[in-house]
Design a protein around this motif. Structure first.
Motif, PDB file in Angstrom:
ATOM      1  N   LYS A   8       1.005  -1.167   0.112  1.00  0.00           N
ATOM      2  CA  LYS A   8       0.031  -0.014   0.172  1.00  0.00           C
ATOM      3  C   LYS A   8       0.835   1.096   0.092  1.00  0.00           C
ATOM      4  CE  LYS A   8      -4.728  -0.902   1.651  1.00  0.00           C
ATOM      5  NZ  LYS A   8      -4.673  -2.466   1.528  1.00  0.00           N
ATOM      6  N   ARG A   9       1.876   1.071   0.743  1.00  0.00           N
ATOM      7  CA  ARG A   9       2.926   2.373   0.865  1.00  0.00           C
ATOM      8  C   ARG A   9       3.581   2.574  -0.670  1.00  0.00           C
ATOM      9  NH1 ARG A   9       6.408   1.772   6.027  1.00  0.00           N
ATOM     10  NH2 ARG A   9       6.849   4.019   5.795  1.00  0.00           N
ATOM     11  N   VAL A  10       3.848   1.652  -1.235  1.00  0.00           N
ATOM     12  CA  VAL A  10       4.529   1.480  -2.509  1.00  0.00           C
ATOM     13  C   VAL A  10       3.607   2.304  -3.615  1.00  0.00           C
ATOM     14  CG1 VAL A  10       5.352   0.293  -4.678  1.00  0.00           C
ATOM     15  CG2 VAL A  10       6.185  -0.180  -2.251  1.00  0.00           C
ATOM     16  N   ASP A  11       2.407   1.719  -3.496  1.00  0.00           N
ATOM     17  CA  ASP A  11       1.359   2.338  -4.677  1.00  0.00           C
ATOM     18  C   ASP A  11       1.001   3.871  -4.304  1.00  0.00           C
ATOM     19  OD1 ASP A  11       1.046  -0.304  -5.500  1.00  0.00           O
ATOM     20  OD2 ASP A  11      -0.724  -0.815  -4.549  1.00  0.00           O
ATOM     21  N   ASP A  12       1.112   4.056  -3.043  1.00  0.00           N
ATOM     22  CA  ASP A  12       0.815   5.481  -2.632  1.00  0.00           C
ATOM     23  C   ASP A  12       1.675   6.467  -3.244  1.00  0.00           C
ATOM     24  OD1 ASP A  12      -0.929   7.685  -1.026  1.00  0.00           O
ATOM     25  OD2 ASP A  12       1.157   7.661  -0.178  1.00  0.00           O
ATOM     26  N   LEU A  13       3.014   6.137  -2.632  1.00  0.00           N
ATOM     27  CA  LEU A  13       4.055   6.952  -3.143  1.00  0.00           C
ATOM     28  C   LEU A  13       4.222   6.906  -4.540  1.00  0.00           C
ATOM     29  CD1 LEU A  13       6.579   8.608  -2.670  1.00  0.00           C
ATOM     30  CD2 LEU A  13       7.869   6.319  -2.110  1.00  0.00           C
ATOM     31  N   LEU A  14       4.076   5.959  -5.354  1.00  0.00           N
ATOM     32  CA  LEU A  14       4.286   5.793  -6.913  1.00  0.00           C
ATOM     33  C   LEU A  14       3.220   6.629  -7.444  1.00  0.00           C
ATOM     34  CD1 LEU A  14       6.020   4.257  -8.919  1.00  0.00           C
ATOM     35  CD2 LEU A  14       4.214   2.627  -9.234  1.00  0.00           C
ATOM     36  N   ASP A  15       2.031   6.625  -6.838  1.00  0.00           N
ATOM     37  CA  ASP A  15       1.057   7.836  -7.527  1.00  0.00           C
ATOM     38  C   ASP A  15       1.309   9.014  -7.426  1.00  0.00           C
ATOM     39  OD1 ASP A  15      -0.726   5.622  -8.267  1.00  0.00           O
ATOM     40  OD2 ASP A  15      -2.027   5.823  -6.376  1.00  0.00           O
ATOM     41  N   ARG A  16       2.125   9.486  -6.616  1.00  0.00           N
ATOM     42  CA  ARG A  16       2.650  11.167  -6.359  1.00  0.00           C
ATOM     43  C   ARG A  16       3.768  11.258  -7.072  1.00  0.00           C
ATOM     44  NH1 ARG A  16       0.017  12.416  -1.311  1.00  0.00           N
ATOM     45  NH2 ARG A  16      -0.745  10.653  -0.114  1.00  0.00           N
ATOM     46  N   MET A  17       4.387  10.272  -7.613  1.00  0.00           N
ATOM     47  CA  MET A  17       5.689  10.687  -8.080  1.00  0.00           C
ATOM     48  C   MET A  17       5.506  11.223  -9.814  1.00  0.00           C
ATOM     49  SD  MET A  17       7.892   7.408  -6.556  1.00  0.00           S
ATOM     50  CE  MET A  17       9.360   7.965  -7.352  1.00  0.00           C
ATOM     51  N   THR A  18       6.307  12.131 -10.112  1.00  0.00           N
ATOM     52  CA  THR A  18       6.521  12.312 -11.503  1.00  0.00           C
ATOM     53  C   THR A  18       7.475  11.291 -12.200  1.00  0.00           C
ATOM     54  OG1 THR A  18       8.374  13.675 -11.075  1.00  0.00           O
ATOM     55  CG2 THR A  18       6.466  14.915 -10.708  1.00  0.00           C
ATOM     56  N   LEU A  19       7.402  11.569 -13.633  1.00  0.00           N
ATOM     57  CA  LEU A  19       8.371  10.705 -14.347  1.00  0.00           C
ATOM     58  C   LEU A  19       9.680  10.914 -13.924  1.00  0.00           C
ATOM     59  CD1 LEU A  19       8.487   8.556 -16.578  1.00  0.00           C
ATOM     60  CD2 LEU A  19       8.518  10.313 -18.353  1.00  0.00           C
ATOM     61  N   GLU A  20      10.132  12.185 -13.784  1.00  0.00           N
ATOM     62  CA  GLU A  20      11.451  12.477 -13.552  1.00  0.00           C
ATOM     63  C   GLU A  20      12.030  11.944 -12.142  1.00  0.00           C
ATOM     64  OE1 GLU A  20      10.105  15.688 -16.094  1.00  0.00           O
ATOM     65  OE2 GLU A  20       9.185  14.701 -14.502  1.00  0.00           O
ATOM     66  N   GLU A  21      10.876  11.929 -11.177  1.00  0.00           N
ATOM     67  CA  GLU A  21      11.248  11.349  -9.809  1.00  0.00           C
ATOM     68  C   GLU A  21      11.436   9.879 -10.083  1.00  0.00           C
ATOM     69  OE1 GLU A  21       9.227  14.607  -6.690  1.00  0.00           O
ATOM     70  OE2 GLU A  21       8.104  13.237  -7.958  1.00  0.00           O
ATOM     71  N   LYS A  22      10.658   9.195 -10.710  1.00  0.00           N
ATOM     72  CA  LYS A  22      10.640   7.462 -11.040  1.00  0.00           C
ATOM     73  C   LYS A  22      11.819   7.352 -11.627  1.00  0.00           C
ATOM     74  CE  LYS A  22       5.673   7.221 -11.528  1.00  0.00           C
ATOM     75  NZ  LYS A  22       4.717   6.905 -12.539  1.00  0.00           N
ATOM     76  N   VAL A  23      12.177   8.123 -12.822  1.00  0.00           N
ATOM     77  CA  VAL A  23      13.616   7.658 -13.474  1.00  0.00           C
ATOM     78  C   VAL A  23      14.833   7.932 -12.453  1.00  0.00           C
ATOM     79  CG1 VAL A  23      15.148   8.371 -15.275  1.00  0.00           C
ATOM     80  CG2 VAL A  23      12.522   7.881 -15.689  1.00  0.00           C
ATOM     81  N   GLY A  24      14.651   8.938 -11.728  1.00  0.00           N
ATOM     82  CA  GLY A  24      15.667   9.099 -10.571  1.00  0.00           C
ATOM     83  C   GLY A  24      15.835   8.167  -9.635  1.00  0.00           C
ATOM     84  N   GLN A  25      14.699   7.439  -9.322  1.00  0.00           N
ATOM     85  CA  GLN A  25      14.845   6.018  -8.446  1.00  0.00           C
ATOM     86  C   GLN A  25      15.722   5.063  -9.077  1.00  0.00           C
ATOM     87  OE1 GLN A  25      14.013   5.852  -5.158  1.00  0.00           O
ATOM     88  NE2 GLN A  25      14.171   7.770  -5.233  1.00  0.00           N
ATOM     89  N   MET A  26      15.564   4.750 -10.424  1.00  0.00           N
ATOM     90  CA  MET A  26      16.113   3.748 -11.235  1.00  0.00           C
ATOM     91  C   MET A  26      17.739   3.943 -11.464  1.00  0.00           C
ATOM     92  SD  MET A  26      13.041   3.225 -14.074  1.00  0.00           S
ATOM     93  CE  MET A  26      13.861   1.809 -14.813  1.00  0.00           C
ATOM     94  N   THR A  27      18.023   5.044 -10.931  1.00  0.00           N
ATOM     95  CA  THR A  27      19.642   5.704 -11.262  1.00  0.00           C
ATOM     96  C   THR A  27      20.595   5.290  -9.912  1.00  0.00           C
ATOM     97  OG1 THR A  27      18.440   7.124 -12.816  1.00  0.00           O
ATOM     98  CG2 THR A  27      20.904   7.135 -12.320  1.00  0.00           C
ATOM     99  N   GLN A  28      21.783   4.973 -10.394  1.00  0.00           N
ATOM    100  CA  GLN A  28      22.451   4.733  -9.107  1.00  0.00           C
ATOM    101  C   GLN A  28      24.047   5.421  -9.824  1.00  0.00           C
ATOM    102  OE1 GLN A  28      24.642   0.962  -8.356  1.00  0.00           O
ATOM    103  NE2 GLN A  28      24.004   1.112  -6.362  1.00  0.00           N
ATOM    104  N   ALA A  29      24.547   6.266  -9.159  1.00  0.00           N
ATOM    105  CA  ALA A  29      25.888   6.890  -9.376  1.00  0.00           C
ATOM    106  C   ALA A  29      26.937   6.640  -8.442  1.00  0.00           C
ATOM    107  CB  ALA A  29      25.832   8.440  -9.316  1.00  0.00           C
ATOM    108  N   GLU A  30      28.235   6.490  -9.028  1.00  0.00           N
ATOM    109  CA  GLU A  30      29.211   6.245  -8.247  1.00  0.00           C
ATOM    110  C   GLU A  30      29.533   7.513  -7.194  1.00  0.00           C
ATOM    111  OE1 GLU A  30      32.630   4.179  -6.673  1.00  0.00           O
ATOM    112  OE2 GLU A  30      32.596   6.460  -6.848  1.00  0.00           O
ATOM    113  N   ARG A  31      30.112   7.153  -5.721  1.00  0.00           N
ATOM    114  CA  ARG A  31      30.358   8.477  -4.886  1.00  0.00           C
ATOM    115  C   ARG A  31      31.495   9.189  -5.442  1.00  0.00           C
ATOM    116  NH1 ARG A  31      35.162   8.005  -3.270  1.00  0.00           N
ATOM    117  NH2 ARG A  31      35.037   9.935  -2.119  1.00  0.00           N
ATOM    118  N   GLY A  32      32.377   8.913  -6.332  1.00  0.00           N
ATOM    119  CA  GLY A  32      33.308   9.514  -7.003  1.00  0.00           C
ATOM    120  C   GLY A  32      32.894  10.550  -8.074  1.00  0.00           C
ATOM    121  N   ALA A  33      31.459  10.340  -8.590  1.00  0.00           N
ATOM    122  CA  ALA A  33      31.085  11.379  -9.472  1.00  0.00           C
ATOM    123  C   ALA A  33      30.278  12.360  -8.845  1.00  0.00           C
ATOM    124  CB  ALA A  33      30.214  10.315 -10.225  1.00  0.00           C
ATOM    125  N   ILE A  34      29.716  12.008  -7.548  1.00  0.00           N
ATOM    126  CA  ILE A  34      28.790  13.156  -7.085  1.00  0.00           C
ATOM    127  C   ILE A  34      29.500  13.725  -5.700  1.00  0.00           C
ATOM    128  CG2 ILE A  34      26.636  12.289  -7.846  1.00  0.00           C
ATOM    129  CD1 ILE A  34      27.163  11.214  -4.443  1.00  0.00           C
TER     130      ILE A  34
END
Length: 648
Positions: free
Chosen positions: A58-84
């Motif tokens: 239920k928590r997943v569904d609620d949060l997903l409903d509130r997210m923009t596409l940009e926020e969703k794609v951000g969640q799918m992304t992992q960066a190296e600490r050296g890059a950030i």
């Protein structure tokens, strides 16, 4: 995980590209009147996803409903600490879902406190986003929390496979989880559940063995990492585990094949679906169905089906049949798939094709260490163009959010440091020392040369007798590991000296040997990790000239001669074996070299058994249990036993 040639893209350029892509995708009327496009609001305090009493789904569904596409794609992304690390605001601006430390990617202050402070600083940037979705921090804790100087470093997996002790593997990973999470990371890229079918592969030591049944038995480590109940993941003693590398990475073809020249690392598994399921996929069925592993990492390697006509290898990160149809749908994996280090960039085609292909194949989170902004921009464009369905994005993000809720990160995003004092503690090191002792495999013992008597005059030779970096191997403080005094612990020589007051050490066997009762020659490898350690890449299964010379000198001059092999895989000893009275495979013991002396002196019995077949020559590889005309020097499962207690 690996660190190939890094394509570094300026974060600032990346962010401006994201901004341009976002504006370009807006309808012209909206672009002309930005006031009409209402900015998304922060979530209310009573939002369902913020309520820990509600079911995770239920928590997943609620949060997903509130997210923009940009926020969703951000969640799918992992960066190296050296890059950030130099511009941590990128975490907020890109709405990053995850950060990782690759091998050797450590804070300037490589201490438990330095780690936790760094991870928490990144976390504060994630919590500055609109929806306050916490960051997941991943790390390669593959034989202990091995990036941290002072952590307990266990034998590599091949040595743990030799113990045949699933309970000990579970305990090892409980300790690793506790030491890791106390410093910030809540997610480890382990265990490796590959089945090693060719010792010329430079990652052989990352496998528990050559028989899928042994690998399956040792997967108790997943429970050690994650705990046995879903609630355990929230505890500061556990981490999310990753079974890797799905699938076939220990079974790739060495050298040329019908379709041209293959390298063994990141190479091609040429097989049929039935054999592949039985040998390579079987450990993942157990990881999912018995241990409910939270994440799985696809392999860099490819698979080439014999029944489809060899000559058409498909990269695992592009393999929809294996990632979605088999793993998610048939086996029922409900965690998330994390790509390996920039691995999608090996898929044929331009970057947009690589992103589209891997997302559509079923990869959920993308380890794009130095190209996170470019990945986000590209995936947004692919979704907007209709080439990637938003339903596929939603599936990926749901899987990632599920893990974050199960880890309790929304309630406790910052590091719980209560167990930091246990890192490298005597109690933890005692477990590692026991693991070292149980991993030792006695392959020859003429005239009951072992166990040793305490009062004997002992002569020790060989670099690996007194080099803790060599005995720890790759993935120790740095990616490839290094020789020398790189971590605290005991060397094999120090362990021998703890048991005997009569020890002479001469690295090259140049000191006089007269009066010595026993000679111990420690041979083996220097550290390496993936790619670099492949045979033909400057490495060989043969002993070095220096090691051969030491065996010849010591075994020729001292009546009782014991040889220990400190290496990540069997080495060719066929011609030297007759000169030895006793021969022990010590593997890569890690920080507690004293565990080797525990069995040499009879404090513990020898009971380790070979997790792989021992070849007669390098040319005999691959040789595996069940082969036709199976004739190794020592068979799979071989290992002599001694009783506890001293020499009679």
């Amino acid at each position: 995980m690996r660190h190939p040639h890094r394509r570094v893209i300026s974060p600032r350029i990346g962010r401006s590209l994201v901004a341009i892509a976002t504006i370009a995708a807006l309808p012209s009327a909206v672009a002309a009147q930005p006031a009409l496009a209402a900015a998304p609001q922060a979530a209310p305090a009573d939002a369902a996803y913020l309520n820990p009493r509600l079911p995770v789904s239920k928590r997943v569904d609620d949060l997903l409903d509130r997210m923009t596409l940009e926020e969703k794609v951000g969640q799918m992304t992992q960066a190296e600490r050296g890059a950030i690390d130099g511009d941590r605001d990128q975490i907020t601006e890109l709405a990053l879902g995850s950060v990782l430390s690759g091998g050797g990617s450590v804070p300037a202050d490589n201490t438990p406190e330095g780690w936790a402070d760094m991870v928490d600083a990144y976390q504060s940037k994630a919590l500055a986003t609109r929806l306050k979705i916490p960051l997941l921090y991943g790390i390669d804790s593959v034989h202990g929390h091995n990036n941290l100087v002072g952590a307990t470093v266990f034998p590599h997996n091949i040595g743990m496979g030799a113990t045949r002790n699933p309970g000990l593997v579970r305990r090892q990973q409980e300790i690793t989880a506790k030491e890791t999470r106390a410093t910030g990371p809540q997610w480890v890229f382990g265990p490796c559940v590959c089945v090693v079918r060719d010792l010329r592969w430079g990652r052989a030591y990352e496998a528990y063995g050559e028989d899928p049944r042994l690998v399956i038995e040792m997967e108790t480590g997943i429970e050690g990492f994650q705990g046995r109940h879903e609630r355990d993941l929230k505890s500061p003693r556990h981490v999310l585990a990753t079974a890797k590398h799905y699938a076939g990475d220990g079974d790739t073809v060495f050298g040329s094949s019908t379709t041209g020249d293959y390298t063994i690392d990141q190479g091609v598994t040429v097989t049929d679906r039935r054999t592949f399921a039985k040998v390579n996929v079987a450990p993942y069925v157990t990881a999912v169905k018995r241990h409910d592993v939270g994440s799985i990492m696809p392999s860099f390697s490819s698979v080439d089906w014999k029944e489809d006509g060899v000559g058409n290898p498909v990269k695992m990160h592009a393999h929809k049949e294996l990632l979605t149809d088999v793993l998610k749908n048939k086996i029922g994996f409900d965690g998330f798939l994390i790509s390996d280090w920039a691995a999608i960039q090996q898929i044929p085609g331009d970057y947009a094709t690589q992103v589209r292909t891997s997302v559509n194949a079923g990869v959920d989170m993308f380890m794009e260490p130095y190209s996170a902004p470019q990945f986000i921009e590209t995936l947004l464009a692919e979704v907007r163009a209709g080439r990637v369905k938003e339903s596929r994005v939603d599936d990926a993000v749901s899987r990632i959010l599920k893990a974050k809720f199960e880890l309790g990160l929304f309630e406790k995003p910052y590091t719980d440091r209560r167990y930091a004092g246990t890192i490298g503690s005597p109690a933890h090191r005692a477990v590692a020392r026991r693991a070292v002792a149980e991993s030792q495999v006695l392959l020859k013992n003429s005239g009951r040369a072992l166990p040793l008597r305490r009062n004997e005059e002992i002569y020790v030779a060989g670099t690996n007798a007194d080099d803790i970096g060599n005995q720890a191997g790759g993935w120790t403080v740095t990616w490839q590991g290094e020789s020398g005094d790189i971590i605290p612990g005991t060397t094999i020589l120090e362990g021998i000296e703890q048991n005997s007051g009569n020890v002479t050490y001469s690295e090259d066997a140049s000191a006089p040997m007269s009066g010595s009762d026993v000679g111990i020659v420690v041979v083996g490898e220097t550290p390496y990790a993936e790619g670099v350690g492949d045979v033909g890449n400057g490495h060989t299964l043969n002993l070095s000239d220096a090691d051969k010379a030491n065996i010849d000198k010591v075994c020729g001059a001292i009546e009782t001669c014991v040889v220990l092999d400190v290496a990540g895989r069997p080495q060719i000893v066929t011609d030297r074996l007759p000169k030895m009275d006793a021969f022990v495979m010590s593997w890569l013991p890690g920080s507690e070299g004293a565990g080797v002396s525990d069995v040499l002196f009879g404090k513990r019995p020898f009971k380790g058994r070979l997790p792989v077949s021992w070849p007669r020559s390098e040319d005999q590889e691959p040789v595996n249990i069940g082969d036709r005309n199976y004739d190794p020097l020592f068979p799979y499962g071989y290992g002599l036993r001694t009783r506890r207690g001293h020499h009679h």
